[in-house]
Design a protein around this motif. Sequence first.
Motif, PDB file in Angstrom:
ATOM      1  N   UNK B 137       0.827  -1.203   0.000  1.00 18.05           N
ATOM      2  CA  UNK B 137       0.000   0.000   0.000  1.00 18.05           C
ATOM      3  C   UNK B 137       0.864   1.257   0.000  1.00 18.05           C
ATOM      4  N   UNK B 138       1.915   1.246   0.839  1.00 20.23           N
ATOM      5  CA  UNK B 138       2.773   2.432   0.934  1.00 20.23           C
ATOM      6  C   UNK B 138       3.412   2.752  -0.421  1.00 20.23           C
ATOM      7  N   UNK B 139       3.952   1.726  -1.049  1.00 18.97           N
ATOM      8  CA  UNK B 139       4.620   1.952  -2.333  1.00 18.97           C
ATOM      9  C   UNK B 139       3.605   2.365  -3.392  1.00 18.97           C
ATOM     10  N   UNK B 140       2.447   1.710  -3.385  1.00 22.25           N
ATOM     11  CA  UNK B 140       1.432   2.031  -4.394  1.00 22.25           C
ATOM     12  C   UNK B 140       0.901   3.444  -4.226  1.00 22.25           C
ATOM     13  N   UNK B 141       0.889   3.936  -2.993  1.00 24.53           N
ATOM     14  CA  UNK B 141       0.352   5.273  -2.751  1.00 24.53           C
ATOM     15  C   UNK B 141       1.373   6.366  -3.025  1.00 24.53           C
ATOM     16  N   UNK B 142       2.598   5.972  -3.348  1.00 25.86           N
ATOM     17  CA  UNK B 142       3.575   6.978  -3.725  1.00 25.86           C
ATOM     18  C   UNK B 142       4.628   7.278  -2.687  1.00 25.86           C
ATOM     19  N   UNK B 143       4.632   6.558  -1.583  1.00 23.76           N
ATOM     20  CA  UNK B 143       5.711   6.750  -0.618  1.00 23.76           C
ATOM     21  C   UNK B 143       7.022   6.354  -1.279  1.00 23.76           C
ATOM     22  N   UNK B 144       8.072   7.172  -1.133  1.00 23.59           N
ATOM     23  CA  UNK B 144       9.356   6.784  -1.720  1.00 23.59           C
ATOM     24  C   UNK B 144       9.740   5.372  -1.276  1.00 23.59           C
ATOM     25  N   UNK B 145      10.067   4.493  -2.213  1.00 23.20           N
ATOM     26  CA  UNK B 145      10.287   3.077  -1.864  1.00 23.20           C
ATOM     27  C   UNK B 145      11.271   2.863  -0.730  1.00 23.20           C
ATOM     28  N   UNK B 146      12.407   3.564  -0.772  1.00 25.15           N
ATOM     29  CA  UNK B 146      13.405   3.334   0.270  1.00 25.15           C
ATOM     30  C   UNK B 146      12.852   3.672   1.652  1.00 25.15           C
ATOM     31  N   UNK B 147      12.070   4.761   1.713  1.00 26.92           N
ATOM     32  CA  UNK B 147      11.482   5.137   2.996  1.00 26.92           C
ATOM     33  C   UNK B 147      10.441   4.096   3.445  1.00 26.92           C
ATOM     34  N   UNK B 148       9.663   3.613   2.497  1.00 25.34           N
ATOM     35  CA  UNK B 148       8.658   2.592   2.832  1.00 25.34           C
ATOM     36  C   UNK B 148       9.335   1.309   3.323  1.00 25.34           C
ATOM     37  N   UNK B 149      10.381   0.898   2.610  1.00 24.41           N
ATOM     38  CA  UNK B 149      11.056  -0.339   3.025  1.00 24.41           C
ATOM     39  C   UNK B 149      11.640  -0.181   4.431  1.00 24.41           C
ATOM     40  N   UNK B 150      12.298   0.983   4.646  1.00 27.58           N
ATOM     41  CA  UNK B 150      12.971   1.172   5.925  1.00 27.58           C
ATOM     42  C   UNK B 150      11.977   1.201   7.081  1.00 27.58           C
ATOM     43  N   UNK B 151      10.837   1.852   6.857  1.00 26.50           N
ATOM     44  CA  UNK B 151       9.823   1.918   7.917  1.00 26.50           C
ATOM     45  C   UNK B 151       9.314   0.525   8.278  1.00 26.50           C
ATOM     46  N   UNK B 152       9.034  -0.262   7.259  1.00 28.92           N
ATOM     47  CA  UNK B 152       8.514  -1.618   7.513  1.00 28.92           C
ATOM     48  C   UNK B 152       9.605  -2.501   8.120  1.00 28.92           C
ATOM     49  N   UNK B 153      10.827  -2.361   7.632  1.00 28.28           N
ATOM     50  CA  UNK B 153      11.929  -3.154   8.199  1.00 28.28           C
ATOM     51  C   UNK B 153      12.125  -2.823   9.674  1.00 28.28           C
ATOM     52  N   UNK B 154      12.038  -1.539  10.009  1.00 28.76           N
ATOM     53  CA  UNK B 154      12.238  -1.141  11.407  1.00 28.76           C
ATOM     54  C   UNK B 154      11.209  -1.803  12.320  1.00 28.76           C
ATOM     55  N   UNK B 155       9.956  -1.781  11.885  1.00 29.61           N
ATOM     56  CA  UNK B 155       8.913  -2.408  12.703  1.00 29.61           C
ATOM     57  C   UNK B 155       9.143  -3.917  12.809  1.00 29.61           C
ATOM     58  N   UNK B 156       9.522  -4.523  11.697  1.00 26.24           N
ATOM     59  CA  UNK B 156       9.746  -5.975  11.704  1.00 26.24           C
ATOM     60  C   UNK B 156      10.928  -6.335  12.596  1.00 26.24           C
ATOM     61  N   UNK B 157      11.971  -5.522  12.523  1.00 29.55           N
ATOM     62  CA  UNK B 157      13.164  -5.796  13.331  1.00 29.55           C
ATOM     63  C   UNK B 157      12.849  -5.699  14.819  1.00 29.55           C
ATOM     64  N   UNK B 158      11.945  -4.784  15.156  1.00 25.28           N
ATOM     65  CA  UNK B 158      11.576  -4.600  16.568  1.00 25.28           C
ATOM     66  C   UNK B 158      10.517  -5.599  17.027  1.00 25.28           C
TER      67      UNK B 158
END
Lengths: 169, 199
Positions: B137-158
């Motif tokens: 959803x984040x990528x499809x809505x136009x969030x810059x991919x790197x920022x979207x990946x990093x946000x999701x990775x951070x939550x997953x890592x935690x």
Amino acid sequence: MTFMPGDRRPQPDDPTLRRVVAELRRPVAFDPAIDAGALRVIGAGRRRATWARSRRWLGLAAALAASVVIAVGVYRTAPAGPRSRPVLLRLVAPASSAVVVVGDFNDWNPAANPLEQTGAGEWTIRLELRPGRYRYTFLVDGREWKSDPAEPPAPDDDYGAPLSVLTVS
Amino acid sequence: MRLRLSLALAALLLIGPARLAGQDRRVADRLDPITAGEVQRLVDSARVVGLPTEPLVQKALEGNTLGASGDRIRAVVAALYGQLSRARAALGGQASDAEVTAAAAAIRAGVPADTLQRLRALRSGRSLVVPISVLADLVAEGTPPDRAYQSVFDLARDGRSDDDFLALRRRSQVPSQRAGPDAGEPPAPRPAPDPPGKP
């Protein structure tokens, strides 16, 4: 006892006759171990015959049971897995007379899930959905597609109608 | 002779449901014969190679309800088959059907396969349905991919919960989407196609 002419009258002191009668009257004694062994052999034979008869039916019953298990597994509509969760969908459409929702959860069937008017221009429906990602849209008055403004738009609106994405955790 | 007959009957009983399982009445009943046949072929192929089949069926039924042509339905379902294949390859054979379905949407949105694999590694042993869906959803809505990946990775890592991922997506929604139904009518929709039925 009647004797016909020519018959030989028995002689009470006939030694041959006495021997034969004595032999016939002699009690026969078997070894108990032999009796038990013979009974076991006879019983085993009967069991083998019974097993041979029932094996065919057991095979058919097992195949039938396996078939039923496979059929149930294949045709059940709700796959096993995580439990479903209640989801409330809502659309504000004041001038509408009917609203239905179609999506990945109801085979895109317009007759499956009509919304109820629950307030002034508000239409709602409560669904039970398993965790997953669902795409859906509303059909208003049977002629107008409307996405759900409360959920993200689906990026893959392959057929040109506005869709929403619902993610159930 | 009787034993052979029993074995043949048993085989029929076992094979019958399996063959019937390959036929989806929803597809046959609602699509034209050519489209139904092609969709069924893709569904059968998906079943053989271990892909989820329900997304393919739903995509075909969606096209039918939305009034798409048979050609369009066949093309869209075939494209989805490819996305599901790439999603399965990225997540591996242990991934659930729901995870593969969400991953196919992410791949469709432009998320690379190695990003999905990294998310799998960060969230080992837990469901990826919500994280992947949020990422898509984040990528499809136009969030810059790197920022979207990093946000999701951070939550997953935690080790954060699914609700935390959904909260991330809500925070990222543009105002018109975040407003919700109480804010009024959505933008003017496109007219609906003809009523559902066979194309």
